[in-house]
Design a protein around this motif. Sequence first.
Motif, mmCIF file in Angstrom:
data_model
loop_
_atom_site.group_PDB
_atom_site.id
_atom_site.type_symbol
_atom_site.label_atom_id
_atom_site.label_comp_id
_atom_site.label_asym_id
_atom_site.label_seq_id
_atom_site.Cartn_x
_atom_site.Cartn_y
_atom_site.Cartn_z
ATOM 1 N N MET A 165 25.022 -17.833 -71.676
ATOM 2 C CA MET A 165 25.989 -17.518 -72.740
ATOM 3 C C MET A 165 26.497 -16.070 -72.607
ATOM 4 N N VAL A 166 25.510 -15.146 -72.440
ATOM 5 C CA VAL A 166 25.895 -13.724 -72.317
ATOM 6 C C VAL A 166 26.737 -13.534 -71.063
ATOM 7 N N LEU A 167 26.279 -14.179 -69.950
ATOM 8 C CA LEU A 167 27.017 -14.032 -68.693
ATOM 9 C C LEU A 167 28.427 -14.592 -68.818
ATOM 10 N N ARG A 168 28.531 -15.748 -69.541
ATOM 11 C CA ARG A 168 29.859 -16.352 -69.724
ATOM 12 C C ARG A 168 30.783 -15.384 -70.442
ATOM 13 N N LEU A 169 30.203 -14.730 -71.453
ATOM 14 C CA LEU A 169 30.977 -13.773 -72.244
ATOM 15 C C LEU A 169 31.434 -12.602 -71.372
ATOM 16 N N ILE A 170 30.496 -12.111 -70.528
ATOM 17 C CA ILE A 170 30.836 -10.973 -69.658
ATOM 18 C C ILE A 170 31.954 -11.378 -68.693
ATOM 19 N N PHE A 171 31.838 -12.589 -68.109
ATOM 20 C CA PHE A 171 32.892 -13.025 -67.181
ATOM 21 C C PHE A 171 34.220 -13.163 -67.902
ATOM 22 N N ALA A 172 34.164 -13.642 -69.167
ATOM 23 C CA ALA A 172 35.412 -13.779 -69.929
ATOM 24 C C ALA A 172 36.046 -12.395 -70.110
ATOM 25 N N LEU A 173 35.229 -11.387 -70.412
ATOM 26 C CA LEU A 173 35.756 -10.030 -70.612
ATOM 27 C C LEU A 173 36.313 -9.468 -69.307
ATOM 28 N N VAL A 174 35.590 -9.719 -68.207
ATOM 29 C CA VAL A 174 36.055 -9.226 -66.905
ATOM 30 C C VAL A 174 37.386 -9.882 -66.551
ATOM 31 N N ASN A 175 37.479 -11.200 -66.776
ATOM 32 C CA ASN A 175 38.740 -11.888 -66.478
ATOM 33 C C ASN A 175 39.878 -11.374 -67.349
ATOM 34 N N GLU A 176 39.543 -11.070 -68.597
ATOM 35 C CA GLU A 176 40.561 -10.529 -69.505
ATOM 36 C C GLU A 176 41.054 -9.182 -68.957
ATOM 37 N N ILE A 177 40.134 -8.334 -68.513
ATOM 38 C CA ILE A 177 40.534 -7.031 -67.943
ATOM 39 C C ILE A 177 41.410 -7.250 -66.714
ATOM 40 N N LEU A 178 40.966 -8.136 -65.813
ATOM 41 C CA LEU A 178 41.718 -8.338 -64.562
ATOM 42 C C LEU A 178 43.098 -8.934 -64.808
ATOM 43 N N SER A 179 43.231 -9.693 -65.920
ATOM 44 C CA SER A 179 44.522 -10.344 -66.188
ATOM 45 C C SER A 179 45.638 -9.329 -66.472
ATOM 46 N N HIS A 180 45.262 -8.074 -66.709
ATOM 47 C CA HIS A 180 46.280 -7.049 -66.999
ATOM 48 C C HIS A 180 46.914 -6.477 -65.731
ATOM 49 N N TYR A 181 46.365 -6.833 -64.560
ATOM 50 C CA TYR A 181 46.841 -6.216 -63.319
ATOM 51 C C TYR A 181 47.253 -7.283 -62.312
ATOM 52 N N PRO A 182 48.193 -6.941 -61.421
ATOM 53 C CA PRO A 182 48.551 -7.900 -60.374
ATOM 54 C C PRO A 182 47.321 -8.226 -59.518
#
Length: 208
Positions: free
Chosen positions: A1-18
């Motif tokens: 669960m925690v890891l899923r959350l971390i990956f979601a946050l990382v993906n959210e960060i990466l979505s801001h950049y090409p």
Amino acid sequence: MVLRLIFALVNEILSHYPSNYKQSGIIPMLDLAQQQHGGWVPVAAMDAIAKIVGVAPIRVYEVATFYSMFNRTKVGKYHLLVCGTTPCMIRGSRDIEDALLKHLGVKRNEVTSDGLFSVGEMECMGCCVNAPMIAVADYTKGSDGYTYNYYEDLTPKRVVELVEMLRRGETPPRGTQNPERKNCGPAGGMTTLLGEPKPPPCRDLDAC
Ligand code: FES
């Protein structure tokens, strides 16, 4: 669960950049790692970030070591950052730091034995009009409840009071600590621009 959350946050960060500029996410990811790790970034986190963005680990180390907001050793749950730049210094920032170090019984960058506080120094935090000031990075509630607040117009007595409020789990009022000031307005209230301004004089072209 925690890891899923971390990956979601990382993906959210990466979505801001090409997708071919993933390395632009290094700073926000270091910030996230620091908040999640109680205020400092271990080498393992830097290595993980390097892997995510596909760069050599040195590329992440050089960012983390360049910016003073990234801590590479343990800090207190409340990390108190005293502004040491000229306007704050001439308004007494050295006395603010001395009061903090004396009250907490630590040297600069040391952590108190209960792990609650550490005192560091930062350069100008853009709040010179209300010098002297400190920033408090609060890591007590993980990354979800993380805050980074400014406390301004400080005196040695007031900064010690703020520390004791934080120790009791209270949330001191942010911003100016001078009761006579509102935000960065003059102490005692406005002295100019009190009424509606007169319109600028206009030339009467019909009179020509
Ligand atoms: S000099 Fe301290 S905030 Fe600018």
